[in-house]
Write a protein that holds these residues in place. Sequence first.
Motif, PDB file in Angstrom:
ATOM      1  N   LYS A 228       0.836  -1.214   0.000  1.00 16.32           N
ATOM      2  CA  LYS A 228       0.000   0.000   0.000  1.00 16.32           C
ATOM      3  C   LYS A 228       0.867   1.259   0.000  1.00 16.32           C
ATOM      4  CE  LYS A 228      -4.151  -1.802   2.247  1.00 16.32           C
ATOM      5  NZ  LYS A 228      -5.002  -1.768   3.457  1.00 16.32           N
ATOM      6  N   HIS A 229       1.980   1.193   0.687  1.00 18.08           N
ATOM      7  CA  HIS A 229       2.885   2.335   0.774  1.00 18.08           C
ATOM      8  C   HIS A 229       3.690   2.532  -0.519  1.00 18.08           C
ATOM      9  CE1 HIS A 229       5.558   5.244   2.643  1.00 18.08           C
ATOM     10  NE2 HIS A 229       6.578   4.554   2.178  1.00 18.08           N
ATOM     11  N   LYS A 230       4.133   1.430  -1.098  1.00 15.76           N
ATOM     12  CA  LYS A 230       5.008   1.490  -2.269  1.00 15.76           C
ATOM     13  C   LYS A 230       4.256   1.682  -3.591  1.00 15.76           C
ATOM     14  CE  LYS A 230       9.131  -0.695  -4.029  1.00 15.76           C
ATOM     15  NZ  LYS A 230      10.107  -1.724  -3.903  1.00 15.76           N
ATOM     16  N   TYR A 231       3.090   1.076  -3.708  1.00 19.96           N
ATOM     17  CA  TYR A 231       2.314   1.119  -4.954  1.00 19.96           C
ATOM     18  C   TYR A 231       0.954   1.763  -4.662  1.00 19.96           C
ATOM     19  CZ  TYR A 231       5.902  -2.358  -5.890  1.00 19.96           C
ATOM     20  OH  TYR A 231       7.104  -3.020  -5.996  1.00 19.96           O
ATOM     21  N   ILE A 232       0.970   3.031  -4.393  1.00 17.82           N
ATOM     22  CA  ILE A 232      -0.207   3.734  -3.861  1.00 17.82           C
ATOM     23  C   ILE A 232      -1.399   3.786  -4.817  1.00 17.82           C
ATOM     24  CG2 ILE A 232       1.084   5.122  -2.206  1.00 17.82           C
ATOM     25  CD1 ILE A 232       0.981   7.434  -4.201  1.00 17.82           C
TER      26      ILE A 232
END
Length: 171
Positions: free
Chosen positions: A47-51
């Motif tokens: 979720k953080h890396k591929y928003i």
Amino acid sequence: KKFLKSCFKEKSFILDFGCGAGYFSTLFNPKKYVGIDINKSFINLAKHKYINHKFYNFDEKKKLKKYENKINYILINNVIHHLNKKQLNESFLFIKKNCKKNTTLIIIEPLMPKKFFSFEFFMKVLDIGNFITNKNGYKERLKNYLKINKTKVEKFSIGSTLILTCKFRIK
């Protein structure tokens, strides 16, 4: 990644079952992709890396209801060899309930190395999947859930990988 991308039709909606940290999500249109995994840390990282992509922890699986009439491909990459019989049954019941009837499944699994005590053998042991098997072993494990339409063995880096193209059995 190039090989994996070639397995799916361009405008397909993908459920990445066992998406891990979302590494393969970038292959797909964010509006036509949803990933689910049991590992909360992986989901938080994804979720953080591929928003722009959607990811859910298995505890949030009810949220997949809004996608059930959209999903026409399911990617299951390196997951089956981690699941015991009960987990396998629960997983396929869940997946079948949350997708179109004619959904295609692409399953990618490591094959048991032919030589023990090889580099490939040790790499697969480190993976900690208790159910790595051969081509016929995977077919046997999946026969109650899926109709296997295509089987292919590919050599990637240090080992052989089984790629299955399947549909759900109608019951």
